[in-house]
Structure formats: C-alpha cells, structure tokens
Scaffold this active site. Structure first.
Site, short mmCIF file in Angstrom:
data_model
loop_
_atom_site.label_atom_id
_atom_site.label_comp_id
_atom_site.label_asym_id
_atom_site.label_seq_id
_atom_site.Cartn_x
_atom_site.Cartn_y
_atom_site.Cartn_z
N ARG A 81 -4.77 6.97 -0.94
CA ARG A 81 -3.62 6.16 -0.54
C ARG A 81 -2.85 5.66 -1.76
O ARG A 81 -3.38 5.61 -2.88
CB ARG A 81 -4.04 4.95 0.28
CG ARG A 81 -4.93 3.93 -0.45
CD ARG A 81 -4.19 2.73 -1.02
NE ARG A 81 -5.03 1.90 -1.86
CZ ARG A 81 -5.10 2.01 -3.17
NH1 ARG A 81 -4.42 2.95 -3.81
NH2 ARG A 81 -5.87 1.22 -3.89
N HIS A 119 -3.69 -6.97 -4.14
CA HIS A 119 -4.74 -8.00 -4.22
C HIS A 119 -4.55 -9.03 -3.11
O HIS A 119 -4.71 -10.23 -3.32
CB HIS A 119 -4.76 -8.66 -5.61
CG HIS A 119 -5.36 -7.76 -6.66
ND1 HIS A 119 -6.71 -7.72 -6.89
CD2 HIS A 119 -4.80 -6.86 -7.49
CE1 HIS A 119 -6.95 -6.82 -7.85
NE2 HIS A 119 -5.81 -6.29 -8.22
N ASP A 175 -5.43 -8.01 0.37
CA ASP A 175 -6.31 -7.74 1.53
C ASP A 175 -7.45 -8.77 1.61
O ASP A 175 -7.74 -9.31 2.68
CB ASP A 175 -6.81 -6.29 1.59
CG ASP A 175 -7.46 -5.77 0.32
OD1 ASP A 175 -7.56 -6.52 -0.68
OD2 ASP A 175 -7.90 -4.59 0.32
N GLY A 227 -10.87 7.73 -10.18
CA GLY A 227 -10.62 6.61 -11.10
C GLY A 227 -9.15 6.40 -11.40
O GLY A 227 -8.82 5.75 -12.38
N GLY A 261 -6.93 4.95 -9.24
CA GLY A 261 -6.34 3.90 -8.42
C GLY A 261 -5.69 4.43 -7.14
O GLY A 261 -4.89 3.75 -6.52
N SER A 263 -7.62 5.52 -4.60
CA SER A 263 -8.67 5.40 -3.59
C SER A 263 -9.48 6.66 -3.36
O SER A 263 -9.71 7.07 -2.21
CB SER A 263 -8.09 4.96 -2.26
OG SER A 263 -7.90 3.61 -2.27
N SER A 264 -9.91 7.26 -4.46
CA SER A 264 -10.79 8.43 -4.29
C SER A 264 -12.09 7.99 -3.60
O SER A 264 -12.68 8.77 -2.84
CB SER A 264 -11.08 9.07 -5.64
OG SER A 264 -11.60 8.12 -6.54
N ASP A 298 -8.03 0.09 1.60
CA ASP A 298 -8.14 1.52 1.28
C ASP A 298 -8.78 2.31 2.43
O ASP A 298 -8.32 3.39 2.80
CB ASP A 298 -8.96 1.72 0.00
CG ASP A 298 -8.42 0.90 -1.16
OD1 ASP A 298 -7.27 0.42 -1.05
OD2 ASP A 298 -9.14 0.75 -2.17
#
Ligand code: GLA
Length: 396
Positions: free
Chosen positions: A36, A43, A45, A138, A140, A142-143, A189
């Site tokens: 996503r 910051h 959620d 890594g 950002g 959302s892997s 995420d």
C-alpha cells in the site's frame, strides 16, 4: 523512467514455475495480497483517527498446495537479508487447544508463522508454497502486511470459505506482526491490503474500523511513488517511542486517544508546562486527523490543488512536529515540489527512509522523474501506481 510493474499473472507464473522446480508438482492454490501507499493520515492509525491509503499493483503472490502430514515447507523467491530462503514449519496439532508456532529464524518466515498461529477458524493443514513479491522490502510500502495478508488468504483457500469479517482478518494479521515480528504497528497496512478496491482510495476510521471508498481514477492525475532507497536504523525503536508519546499525551488530557483531542487541548498542554516533545507529537496527531478529513472531502470534489496542499502540510508536520522524516525524504519532497504540475508531495509510511508519495498532473510526471533523478543525492526508484484491489484468491 518509472519502474515497469510486472503484471500479477507473470508474478504468479514465476512462482508456479519455481514451485514445479522445487517440489516437482503443480501448485493449485494461487492467491495474492497488495502493498500500500498512504496518501495522508500518517502515524494516525494507532491514535484511533482517520487514514487514507490505497492498495498498490505491487503484490505478494503465494502459490501452493495442501499436503498430508504436519510439516509445511515454504520457499521465498525474494532476496532477504536473512537467509535461508526456504523454511519448514511444524504445523499446530489439530487437537491442541492453543495453535501456537514458535517464532524463529529466518525472520521473513515469522510473518507466515504468526498468521498461521492467529488464523481464525479451523486449524490449517500442512502445505507447500512459494512466495514471490514485487513489493520492495523495507521500502515503507508494507511488504510485511502483504506477506501476512497473502498468507491469511492462502489459508482461507486451503481451509474453505470462512465466515470471518474482513476486519477480523486484518486484525489477525496485525496481531501476527505484533507477536511474531515485534512491531507494534497500527491497523492501516493490513486493513488496506484486505479491503483495497481498484480505482479508489480508502478513508479508514481506525476507531470504528469502518471505511469509505473514495473514487480516484481520474486520468488527469497520477500517484508517483519515489523510493529514497535509504532506511535509517532508528525505524523500529522510534516507532514504538512515538506510540508511547501519543498515548501519554492522551493520558494527560484524560482522553481515550488523541482522536478525541482538539487544538484547545494542545493549548492546555502548553499551559500546564507539558514537555515540548509531547506537545509536538500531540499537535501532529490533532492536525493530521483534521487534514485527513479535509483531504477526503477535497478528493471527493476532485479538488486536487487543495489535496496537494494538505499533503505538503502533512509532510511539514511529520518533519517538524512528529520528527519522523529524514534529509533524503525532505529532499525528495522539495525537488518534486519544484516542478510545475506537481500538486503535492510527502513522506509516506513510518518514516526514517522509505518512500515519498507525490500527486502530479499526468502530463508532468516524466518531468518530475527527470528532475528528481538529476538532483537527488542518492539513487531513487519510481513507481507510477493506480489504486488497486485488495487480496484475492485466484484459484483453489
Ligand atoms: C507503519 C505501520 C502503520 C502506520 C504507519 C504510519 O506503516 O505499520 O500501522 O502506523 O507506519 O502511518
């Protein structure tokens, strides 16, 4: 040029070929879950507020098949910093009361183990699977949520249709990340990876866990993701610190969370001499929630100029008040904003590296890429992305 994003069917085919090579048989189950990008509401959620991500055409695919016995074998085709790329997992005993698997190396396997342990419903049988992904790790994007949600979806395909609500599926994946990867992440995420819809951004109310689709398929605009390709060490510990600081600010204000705080509360924090850092963190949360609701309204009206301004204000707040940006992300935003036709740009995700997201008129996207490439001090990667669907079972 932006990266060419491989079509899902070719990512699936690669995984199927690897499965055949590894296990000498065909995979019959095929699922995927997307990464996503968050458009605004950063910051937020874990402060019970509003966030607005979209699912990406960058996905994690899982192909495989059910097998007898209790030993699951999984192979990942992606390069990881923590080999080996193949792992075996002792599946929970069907008769056991607690369906627990112990976390352990390799690190990437913990997302899978966590999801198996937190799967709601029947105990899943053993399986063989191959994972293949186009979500950069890594970065950002959302892997980790993509691998969690892909695993959950794979188990759904194995076990049969379940009556579990999509929000419960997202919560189970979030719990996997908390307990098996030790990351105290919020729900954004996993939620968007489950619930994304093609052509739409998703406004998520993280308190009620409800969401509203906001159409975003206007060909006049483009979402450009720029990966700084840096990741600062701070990421893990600083994330938890920010969570605690927000929680403390809410406690001082006697609120359930900063979702309930207003600008008057920030003034009150100043009046009672709360430390400067806590005030700044709270101010980011209060103003960002406001910006996100305004951005949703702007997007509904196709007021992209306003949307872009809110993105920039969001970045400045993350940089100055929340202090989760870094020089590379600041430079990427600054460079993007220098190009005519750029509506807004900001860091996206947890921060301290990773990606920026830029809203730009379609006609100007090549100019932005060229300008950033020429002037950014590192080696950026670009993705032009359309809002895409959430997790899917493609065959079972
Ligand atoms: C990470 C977390 C999310 C969210 C973002 C910041 O991606 O996994 O839950 O808190 O950071 O918005």
């Amino acid at each position: 040029m932006a990266e060419t994003i491989p079509e899902i069917k070719s990512v699936v085919q690669e995984a199927k070929n690897a499965f055949k090579k590894e296990f000498n048989e065909e995979a019959n189950i095929v699922v995927y879950a997307p990464g996503r990008v968050n458009l605004i509401g950063e910051h937020i959620d874990y402060n019970d507020g509003f966030v607005m991500p979209m699912a990406l055409p960058l996905v994690t695919v899982m192909v495989g098949k059910k097998i007898p016995g209790e030993e699951t074998t999984i192979l990942t085709m992606n390069p990881h910093t923590d080999p080996p790329n193949k792992t075996t997992i002792e599946m929970p005993n069907k008769n056991a009361l607690v369906k627990t698997i112990t976390p352990g190396p390799p690190k990437w396997s913990n997302y899978v183990k966590g999801v198996i342990s937190n799967y709601i419903g029947d105990t899943p049988p053993a399986f063989k699977a191959v994972i293949n992904s186009t979500v950069p790790t890594g970065g950002g994007l959302s892997s980790s949520a993509a691998i969690e949600v892909a695993t959950y979806t794979f188990l759904d395909a194995l076990v049969g249709p379940s009556a579990v609500m999509p929000t419960d599926k997202a919560l189970a994946c979030q719990k996997a990340e908390h307990d098996y990867a030790n990351v105290p992440c919020g729900i954004m995420d996993q939620f968007i990876s489950v619930m994304g819809k093609k052509g739409n951004a998703l406004l998520i109310d993280c308190r009620s866990m409800t969401s509203t689709l906001i159409p975003m398929s206007d060909p006049k605009i483009v979402v450009l993701i720029t990966n700084s390709n840096v990741k600062h060490e701070l990421t893990g510990s600083e994330y938890a610190t920010r969570r605690t600081q927000c929680h403390q600010a809410a406690l001082i204000l006697k609120k359930l969370s900063l979702r309930d705080a207003k600008m008057e509360d920030i003034d009150y924090l100043k009046k009672i001499n709360t430390d400067e850092e806590t005030i700044k963190r709270a101010r980011h949360a209060v103003t960002e929630i406001q910006r996100t609701t305004e951005a949703a309204e702007a997007l509904k009206k196709k007021d992209y100029k306003k949307f872009g301004q809110l993105m920039v204000a969001s970045h400045n707040s993350l940089r100055d008040d929340f202090e989760v940006s870094c020089p590379e992300l600041d430079q990427l935003v600054e460079l993007a904003m220098q190009v005519e036709g750029v509506l807004g740009s900001r860091m996206t995700g947890g921060g301290f590296g990773g990606c920026t997201v830029t809203l730009v008129n379609s006609t100007a996207v090549t100019k932005v890429i060229d300008h950033v490439k020429k002037n950014y001090k590192g080696k950026p990667t670009f993705y032009v992305c359309k809002p895409s669907d959430g997790a899917q079972i493609l065959s079972k």
